[in-house]
Design an enzyme around this catalytic site. Structure first.
Site, PDB file in Angstrom:
ATOM      1  N   GLY A  46     -41.328  11.189  25.330  1.00  0.00           N
ATOM      2  CA  GLY A  46     -41.302  12.602  25.687  1.00  0.00           C
ATOM      3  C   GLY A  46     -42.613  13.288  25.352  1.00  0.00           C
ATOM      4  N   CYS A 130     -32.694  17.037  25.910  1.00  0.00           N
ATOM      5  CA  CYS A 130     -32.923  16.574  24.540  1.00  0.00           C
ATOM      6  C   CYS A 130     -32.081  17.412  23.580  1.00  0.00           C
ATOM      7  CB  CYS A 130     -34.395  16.683  24.145  1.00  0.00           C
ATOM      8  SG  CYS A 130     -34.638  16.160  22.427  1.00  0.00           S
ATOM      9  N   ASN A 192     -28.536  11.142  28.886  1.00  0.00           N
ATOM     10  CA  ASN A 192     -29.287  11.283  27.646  1.00  0.00           C
ATOM     11  C   ASN A 192     -28.279  11.113  26.512  1.00  0.00           C
ATOM     12  OD1 ASN A 192     -31.196  11.985  25.641  1.00  0.00           O
ATOM     13  ND2 ASN A 192     -32.207  13.412  27.031  1.00  0.00           N
ATOM     14  N   THR A 193     -28.696  11.289  25.280  1.00  0.00           N
ATOM     15  CA  THR A 193     -27.790  11.021  24.159  1.00  0.00           C
ATOM     16  C   THR A 193     -26.680  12.061  24.065  1.00  0.00           C
ATOM     17  OG1 THR A 193     -29.293  12.228  22.722  1.00  0.00           O
ATOM     18  CG2 THR A 193     -29.528   9.832  22.786  1.00  0.00           C
ATOM     19  N   THR A 266     -31.848   1.915  23.669  1.00  0.00           N
ATOM     20  CA  THR A 266     -31.665   1.494  22.277  1.00  0.00           C
ATOM     21  C   THR A 266     -31.709  -0.018  22.097  1.00  0.00           C
ATOM     22  OG1 THR A 266     -30.372   3.492  21.991  1.00  0.00           O
ATOM     23  CG2 THR A 266     -30.096   1.832  20.311  1.00  0.00           C
TER      24      THR A 266
END
Lengths: 301, 257
Positions: A46, A130, A192-193, A266
């Site tokens: 990022g 994010c 995304n997470t 990951t």
């Protein structure tokens, strides 16, 4: 020979495996282990308009079948990237995307404008998801109006392939995907997470300095798969699937759910050669099931 | 230095006192070059609570017998799983990772290596390396009790060994920084590894005496190769620096701890 080529919004990739931003550094961190030019597209970490120090340590917590991170977009800023990192990246013989983050629309626009000038960077991934920065980031990705606003503004200045990375921390991700598609996104990447949290019971304290962080790894895969399946049915632009992909079988599942390509994130931390193993594994799968190209299995579910 | 991901074979797993164990790993091929201070990311398979690799200091490299030694204490599910390894089992390592201790010490420097708990691990390799190059090393090893003082016979091969225990069961009573050797002798270089409060106290001692001091840090880590930016420590000169690539060894003057 099976055909692994995919097209993500006007850009041809030699295979459907990308590396997820924030998990693959600038690529070269991995070059002792694999030939990184084999990867379909490397999405580097990022990048923001100005340098960011990121969040305080501890920034990571191991969780069942996954991890939480709260790195907070540590990077040296886009000008440093252009001057010091891009010269190395442009020599890598594959596609390199830059993940663009910000806390105001104007930041995204200015960063994208600078990256638009780089011949060796055929696209950007707009990070509106994010969960680890105080302002902006995920806030843009959790409402259709703001997701559309930032996509539209960036689209006006950015002429190459524009991928928008979506947040799973929403009620209806397909709706957000449609909103960014309408403003000219060439593709969407998800997920995304997932916003999560870990507590140290013995110390009676949160594990992360930021209390909450982004969950990734196999723990999120079923959620990611469901969201990719829903989104692929809702939009016409390519969907790039990610979330807990550890091996070729996981990648195939995302493609069956409708993803045109996948990102490996990951898993790179556990096996730095996993991206190349997944490319080979996809090829083996297609041969074994007698398909001639990856596109034949896309969205079969 | 080139990094490798290799399957090594467990040659021996020796249980030591107080939940420590010593893994001696080998390979059919010659082990790659490693330097003191570097570490390995060890993959732990088939442990349900473990997802990430475990960073472990390189304790010693026996080039004659082609052995890599890891000294590990059981602290959680990952290390417990590793403690069950048997001769002949395979272990996947990413190594050698990170920077090294300062290795060009000059032959006449007075060198002190101060370790506590599992933090003694990298100091054996460092002491052996320096001795081989004609340097005189001193080791000051601290622990709670005699039982926690590990590998003393190994350290004794490479220099003078001084010890402290909190219960006076071995050496002088108290913490390493209270040992009389630090009052009577001037050292030019101090290397330290162990619990953070101990390393901070050692760094303060060094600072007060204007002694060059390096500490090897242990932070929670994911990738081990500078990609994820999870393991950072805050420094005075460069802000957040990855312990896995900017370290694990730092000049203590740089640290904001």
């Amino acid at each position: 020979m099976v055909n692994l080529n995919v097209n993500i919004g006007g850009l041809e990739l030699k295979n459907p495996v990308l590396t997820a931003s924030g998990t693959f550094g600038y690529g070269t961190e991995y070059s002792d282990f694999i030939d990184i030019s084999r990867i379909g597209c490397i999405i580097v970490k990022g990048t923001t308009l100005r340098e960011r120090q990121g969040n305080a340590y501890p920034r990571m917590a191991e969780t069942p079948s996954g991890m939480l991170n709260a790195v907070g977009l540590q990077n040296k800023g886009v000008d440093y990237f252009v001057e010091h990192i891009y010269p190395t990246l442009k020599r890598i013989n594959t596609n390199v995307f830059v993940n663009v983050s910000g806390s105001m629309v104007e930041d995204y626009v200015k960063t994208a404008e600078k990256l638009n000038e780089l011949d060796g960077i055929p696209g950007i991934e707009l990070n509106i998801s994010c969960p680890n920065v105080k302002e902006g980031g995920m806030a843009f990705g959790t409402s259709c109006a703001s997701a559309a606003e930032v996509t539209k503004a960036v689209r006006e200045v950015y002429k190459k392939s524009l991928m928008v990375k979506l947040s799973p921390n929403v009620t209806d991700i397909a709706e957000i995907a449609r909103a960014v598609e309408a403003e000219g996104a060439d593709s969407v990447s998800l997920i995304n997470t997932l916003l999560g949290m870990a507590i140290d019971a013995e110390k009676r304290r949160p594990v992360l300095s930021t209390v909450t962080g982004g969950l990734s790894g196999p723990a999120v895969k079923p959620v990611a798969l469901r969201m990719v399946w829903q989104t692929a049915k809702a939009v016409k632009i390519p969907v790039i699937g990610l979330g807990g992909i550890m091996n070729a079988q996981d990648a195939i599942e995302f493609i069956l759910a409708g993803a045109t390509a996948v990102q490996v994130g990951t898993a790179n931390f556990i096996d730095p050669s996993v991206s190349v193993k997944i490319i080979d594994g996809i090829e083996d799968y297609l041969k074994r099931h007698k398909f001639n190209s990856i596109s034949e299995i896309r969205g079969m579910i | 230095m080139k990094k490798f991901m290799l399957d090594l074979t467990v040659k021996e797993n020796i249980p030591l006192e107080n939940r420590y164990f010593l893994l001696k790993l080998t390979s059919n091929d010659r082990l790659p070059e490693m330097l003191p201070g570097q570490f390995a990311e060890v993959r732990v398979d088939d442990a349900p609570t473990v997802f990430l690799r475990r960073p472990v200091s390189i304790h010693y490299v026996d080039y004659v017998n082609n052995e890599l030694w890891l000294l590990i204490q059981i602290v959680g599910g990952g290390t417990r799983k590793l403690s069950g390894l048997r001769a002949g089992n395979t272990l996947n390592l990413l190594f050698p990772l990170g920077n090294t201790f300062k290795l060009d010490t000059g032959k006449n420097s007075r060198i002190m290596l101060i370790g506590g708990g599992a933090g003694i691990a990298p100091l054996l390799f460092l002491g052996a390396y320096l001795k081989e190059r004609g340097c005189q090393c001193n080791f000051l090893l601290g622990a709670r009790t005699k039982k926690d003082l590990l590998q003393l016979h190994e350290f004794e091969k490479y220099g003078e060994v001084y010890t402290t225990t909190e219960d006076a069961s071995h050496g002088e009573k108290g913490y390493v920084t209270q040992h009389s050797i630090l009052n009577g002798t001037h050292f030019d270089i101090i290397y330290t590894c162990g619990p953070t409060p101990m390393m901070k106290a050692v760094a303060q001692y060094a600072e007060a005496g204007d002694i060059y001091c390096e500490a090897s840090l242990e932070n929670t880590m994911a990738c081990g190769i500078g990609a994820c930016l999870c393991c950072v420590t805050d420094t005075k000169d460069e802000g957040h620096v990855c312990v896995c690539t900017g370290g694990p060894v730092f000049n203590t003057k740089r640290l904001k701890w």
